[in-house]
Design a protein around this motif. Structure first.
Motif, PDB file in Angstrom:
ATOM      1  N   ASN A  70      -2.387 -27.049 -12.127  1.00 56.54           N
ATOM      2  CA  ASN A  70      -3.763 -26.550 -12.234  1.00 56.54           C
ATOM      3  C   ASN A  70      -4.005 -25.321 -11.354  1.00 56.54           C
ATOM      4  OD1 ASN A  70      -4.725 -28.689 -13.972  1.00 56.54           O
ATOM      5  ND2 ASN A  70      -4.436 -30.019 -12.190  1.00 56.54           N
ATOM      6  N   ASP A  97       1.124 -21.920 -20.764  1.00 57.59           N
ATOM      7  CA  ASP A  97       0.211 -22.635 -19.866  1.00 57.59           C
ATOM      8  C   ASP A  97      -0.089 -21.806 -18.616  1.00 57.59           C
ATOM      9  OD1 ASP A  97      -1.312 -24.806 -18.793  1.00 57.59           O
ATOM     10  OD2 ASP A  97       0.372 -25.166 -17.442  1.00 57.59           O
ATOM     11  N   SER A 109      -2.276 -18.766 -19.220  1.00 63.53           N
ATOM     12  CA  SER A 109      -3.707 -19.042 -19.356  1.00 63.53           C
ATOM     13  C   SER A 109      -4.387 -19.177 -17.995  1.00 63.53           C
ATOM     14  CB  SER A 109      -3.933 -20.324 -20.171  1.00 63.53           C
ATOM     15  OG  SER A 109      -3.577 -21.449 -19.393  1.00 63.53           O
ATOM     16  N   ARG A 110      -3.577 -19.313 -16.911  1.00 65.59           N
ATOM     17  CA  ARG A 110      -4.131 -19.438 -15.547  1.00 65.59           C
ATOM     18  C   ARG A 110      -3.834 -18.193 -14.719  1.00 65.59           C
ATOM     19  NH1 ARG A 110      -1.120 -23.511 -13.118  1.00 65.59           N
ATOM     20  NH2 ARG A 110       0.158 -24.007 -14.930  1.00 65.59           N
ATOM     21  N   CYS A 126      -4.423 -14.024 -13.850  1.00 60.13           N
ATOM     22  CA  CYS A 126      -5.336 -12.891 -14.000  1.00 60.13           C
ATOM     23  C   CYS A 126      -5.108 -11.929 -12.835  1.00 60.13           C
ATOM     24  CB  CYS A 126      -6.798 -13.366 -14.006  1.00 60.13           C
ATOM     25  SG  CYS A 126      -7.298 -14.144 -12.468  1.00 60.13           S
ATOM     26  N   THR A 158      -6.107 -15.405 -20.642  1.00 59.31           N
ATOM     27  CA  THR A 158      -6.717 -16.096 -19.493  1.00 59.31           C
ATOM     28  C   THR A 158      -7.865 -16.993 -19.957  1.00 59.31           C
ATOM     29  OG1 THR A 158      -6.278 -14.106 -18.185  1.00 59.31           O
ATOM     30  CG2 THR A 158      -7.674 -15.781 -17.172  1.00 59.31           C
ATOM     31  N   ARG A 159      -7.829 -18.249 -19.536  1.00 61.19           N
ATOM     32  CA  ARG A 159      -8.898 -19.182 -19.921  1.00 61.19           C
ATOM     33  C   ARG A 159     -10.204 -18.790 -19.241  1.00 61.19           C
ATOM     34  NH1 ARG A 159      -5.604 -23.734 -18.462  1.00 61.19           N
ATOM     35  NH2 ARG A 159      -7.258 -24.436 -17.055  1.00 61.19           N
ATOM     36  N   PRO A 160     -11.336 -18.754 -19.976  1.00 58.07           N
ATOM     37  CA  PRO A 160     -12.610 -18.317 -19.393  1.00 58.07           C
ATOM     38  C   PRO A 160     -13.031 -19.124 -18.167  1.00 58.07           C
ATOM     39  CG  PRO A 160     -12.791 -18.509 -21.783  1.00 58.07           C
ATOM     40  CD  PRO A 160     -11.446 -19.051 -21.414  1.00 58.07           C
ATOM     41  N   GLU A 161     -12.764 -20.460 -18.179  1.00 59.63           N
ATOM     42  CA  GLU A 161     -13.227 -21.265 -17.031  1.00 59.63           C
ATOM     43  C   GLU A 161     -12.465 -20.914 -15.751  1.00 59.63           C
ATOM     44  OE1 GLU A 161     -10.365 -24.101 -19.278  1.00 59.63           O
ATOM     45  OE2 GLU A 161     -11.774 -22.467 -19.736  1.00 59.63           O
ATOM     46  N   ILE A 162     -11.226 -20.404 -15.921  1.00 60.07           N
ATOM     47  CA  ILE A 162     -10.439 -19.965 -14.755  1.00 60.07           C
ATOM     48  C   ILE A 162     -11.185 -18.814 -14.058  1.00 60.07           C
ATOM     49  CG2 ILE A 162      -8.304 -18.723 -14.108  1.00 60.07           C
ATOM     50  CD1 ILE A 162      -7.734 -21.625 -14.710  1.00 60.07           C
TER      51      ILE A 162
END
Length: 798
Positions: A115, A137, A140-141, A143, A165-169
């Motif tokens: 995570n 994976d 996506s984390r 940036c 990149t995942r938006p919630e990150i």
């Protein structure tokens, strides 16, 4: 809402930026492990340990308290990669080489937790290209997070996502950067040099280009493009020297290599003068020579024509200075454009170039105009962003002037302004409106981020034309005059905001505090002392208002000041023993009486950049608002029956040497802040946290502290301190008058000529302070110091 708590950070790379990012995490009490290559000899963590040691010597100081350097955990890529699994955030900050970064990523990827957020602090490399080779994976984390140098002080952090990149990150990281590390976050597109460096370095190159065209010297350009324009006072060329000409060269090269199809490409050529300096190894401040060179006490400037260093110090022409002082932006820009003075023409040219550039590139580098303005304000120290300047000067007028210059061949390129500049929604309003700021890519006005973290900012950083609440008029005013405003936001806490210059304390402020205390005790849960410019680097209070006390002194001499001093003391004691909690929201300077005001609050909430101290000896006086009384009281409390003198030394030395904390963390070590006082990293959150504290204290059944007798060291302590002062005077370390002031302070904090262990009241010590203050005020040497400070702003040593 789910909490994202960063329990530990890893920083990869112990160079200048990496080590300072680690230091700032420690400032914020976030555990951090700092990695670098294993050393070839000796301790394998030698490279990192040297970097940590160096943090203690850097200026400006990266650490709020340099003793905290030891809290950074040292590690190397050979032995300690397993530590990465326990980190919630990893920030890579190694040299700007894509191949080196990719090699490191291969090495660390298997050890990164499932995570963990992984971010690169690159200042300009493509984040998408950096992420190549990661499995989906981790991609996506990943940036970019670009801190500005020095990371403790520069407010900007650019956040750069990739398509994966995942938006919630990003939301989690923005929250952490904003609240925990105190940053102003701007989300940038993944384009070369992102927003601030892209616009800022272009601006510097355009400035050099126009300076040569108009035949202006380095020092004149810096005078024109510094504080007079509301920008960093170092101007253009001195800023380049501070940044490092090699660093600037590197950023320019990135633009040359990646922006060949940009119509401004011609401007990205490294100026010949810069090339020559880099070739010679004259890289600016760090090598002792760049555009400027210090020889003895003299500052020399580079002469472009000869390549030699010549005396500097030339300033802007008076007529141009007058144009820049014009408050109305519409009139100012008109005067600049129409003037025949080459310096005024140069200024119009650099503004026109900037407006042309940001309009042309807005769609590709940022989501909206607000992000460009904040990037320049927070990353380059501009008081007004470029789009804000354009809009303030009249959107349509400026747009037409820029268009005319492009068509007349005066601009840096013939590329036209984009169509949106002249289309209805923008043409009518400019780019900033109450609905939000214009986004050419989305063709809408984009509102501010609504992340929950921003609910902690009652007054967010303002944008011209966006009409957020104005802290000077917001809420419900209970009372207002020239000195103070008492107001509230319907949330059970009364706020007092000081309106005097530098928030100095005169009769009006004293009366305002008294009124505030009465009002708060009657109708509110607490009183917060907070100033409207706290987030913009204003002072909490620069102390007593000597200027306004002057007439009384001239009329009635030192004795006429006694009632004023007595009233100040009584007011601060009323604050301390108020029946509702008083919380001081401290940011910036809290000097002399400002420090004493904070000391008498029930609690202090301080921004990290708080500079607190009792500085009265600088004007030949001693603290008289209870500062020395509090030093004696706190020493007695800490001693808990042991020899008080050991605990009194800190308070005495702070006052006698006029020591000022270099941060709120250091203020805790110096005893100006207590252990349970709270340090806030984002000064936009200061008011929120102070109000929460006041309400919590009230709701927990707040009672004013009980007045206790204070044990003092008496003549034993006084004689001991006096002995050390005699040695300093006789050794030539302090003047005879400094000795007299030190001896007076020693007498007060020790309780005077009484037995060791005697018990005195707070009033006893306050009376001693007041008598000493009045006596010193009548002394010609003190009067010399006061006049010197008022005339030159510098302490007189006599």
């Amino acid at each position: 809402m789910s909490n994202f708590i960063v329990k530990k950070v890893a920083v990869l790379g112990a160079g200048v930026m990496g080590a300072q990012i680690a230091a700032h995490c420690i400032n914020a009490r976030v555990p951090v492990v700092l990695f670098d290559l294993p050393a070839k000899e000796g301790n394998k963590n030698g490279i990192v340990l040297r970097a940590i040691e160096n943090l203690k010597k850097l200026s400006p100081a990266p650490l709020g308290n340099k003793d905290d350097a030891d809290l950074i955990q040292a590690a190397n890529y050979e032995d300690n990669l397993e530590l990465l699994a326990g980190c919630d955030l990893i920030i890579e900050a190694i040299a700007e080489r894509m191949d080196w970064k990719h090699d490191l990523y291969k090495k660390v990827a298997p050890h990164i937790g499932p995570n963990t957020i992984f971010a690169s602090n690159t200042s300009g490399l493509s984040i998408s290209t950096l992420s190549e080779g990661f499995e989906a994976d981790l991609k996506s984390r990943f940036c970019g997070v670009h801190f500005f140098n020095p990371p403790r002080y520069m407010h900007l952090a650019e956040l750069i996502p990739t398509a994966a990149t995942r938006p919630e990150i990003l939301d989690q990281l923005e929250t952490f950067l904003t609240s925990t590390l105190g940053k102003g976050v701007v989300r940038a597109r993944d384009t070369p040099n992102f927003i601030a460096n892209r616009v800022g370095i272009f601006g510097m190159l355009a400035t050099i280009h126009e300076a040569e065209k108009f035949g202006l010297t380095v020092d004149v350009v810096d005078d024109l493009t510094g504080a007079k324009l509301g920008r960093a006072k170092s101007g253009t060329f001195r800023t380049a020297d501070v940044v490092g000409l090699d660093t600037m060269g590197h950023v320019i090269r990135t633009m040359q290599e990646t922006l060949q199809d940009d119509p401004f490409f011609g401007v990205y050529q490294t100026p010949a003068v810069l090339d020559k300096l880099i070739e010679k190894g004259a890289l600016g401040q760090k090598t002792g020579a760049g555009f400027y060179k210090k020889v003895g006490k003299d500052i020399l400037r580079l002469d472009f024509a000869t390549g030699e260093y010549v005396p500097s110090g030339e300033k802007a022409a008076d007529i141009v200075g007058r144009i820049l002082k014009e408050k109305d932006p519409v009139k100012k820009f008109k005067a600049m454009r129409e003037s025949s003075n080459p310096q005024a023409q140069f200024l119009w040219a650099i503004f026109r170039d900037a407006f042309h550039y940001i309009a042309y590139h807005l769609e590709t580098i940022a989501d909206n105009a607000r992000d460009v303005d904040f990037a320049m304000r927070w990353g380059f120290g501009w008081t007004t962003g470029p789009f804000e300047s354009w809009q303030a000067a009249g959107w349509t007028t400026i747009a037409n002037w820029v268009k005319e210059d492009i068509e007349a061949g005066k601009a840096l390129t013939s590329a036209p302004l984009p169509a949106w500049v002249f289309e209805a929604p923008v043409l009518d309003n400019g780019v900033h409106t109450p609905e939000g700021s214009y986004s050419p890519s989305r063709k809408v006005f984009v509102p501010r981020s609504d992340l929950p973290v921003y609910q902690r900012q009652e007054f967010r950083a303002p944008v011209l034309g966006a009409f957020g609440p104005d802290p000077r008029t917001a809420g419900i005013t209970v009372f207002e005059d020239d000195s103070v405003r008492l107001w509230h936001s319907g949330d059970e806490v009364l706020v007092i905001s000081l309106k005097t210059k530098m928030h100095v304390i005169g009769e009006g402020v004293v009366r305002g505090i008294q009124r505030g205390l009465l009002e708060a005790e009657k109708n509110f849960k607490g009183l917060v002392i907070w100033n409207t410019d706290a987030a913009e680097g204003g002072a909490f209070s620069a102390g007593a208002d000597l200027q306004s006390a002057l007439p009384a002194f001239m009329m009635g001499g030192a004795k006429a000041m006694e009632p004023m001093v007595r009233e100040l003391q009584d007011t601060f004691m009323k604050m301390k023993y108020s029946n509702v909690p008083v919380v001081a929201a401290v940011a910036g300077l809290a000097l002399g009486g400002g420090c004493e005001m904070a000391l008498h609050a029930g609690r202090r909430v301080a921004a990290l950049e708080s500079y607190i101290g009792l500085v009265e000896v600088g004007v030949g006086l001693v603290p008289a608002g209870g500062g020395l009384k509090e030093a004696a009281l706190r020493a007695a409390n800490e001693a808990k029956g042991n020899d008080i003198l050991q605990f009194l030394k800190t308070g005495f030395t702070n006052a006698a040497m006029a020591n000022v904390s270099k941060s709120a963390l250091e203020a805790k070590a110096m005893g100006y802040l207590k252990d349970d006082d709270i340090i806030v990293f984002n000064s936009h959150e200061l008011l929120h946290v102070a109000k929460v504290q006041a309400r919590a204290m009230f709701d927990a059944g707040y009672r004013a502290p009980l007045q206790r007798l204070i044990p003092v060291t008496g003549r034993y302590g006084w004689a001991t301190i006096r002995g050390q002062l005699v040695n300093m005077r006789d050794g030539g370390f302090i003047s005879a008058y400094d000795y007299h002031l030190g001896d007076t302070i020693a007498e007060i904090v020790c309780g005077g000529d009484i037995d060791q262990g005697s018990l005195v009241t707070e009033q006893w010590l306050l009376d001693m302070e007041r008598r000493a203050f009045i006596s010193l005020l009548a002394n010609p040497k003190t009067q010399e110091r006061i006049m010197g400070m008022m005339q030159n702003g510098k302490p007189v040593r006599n």
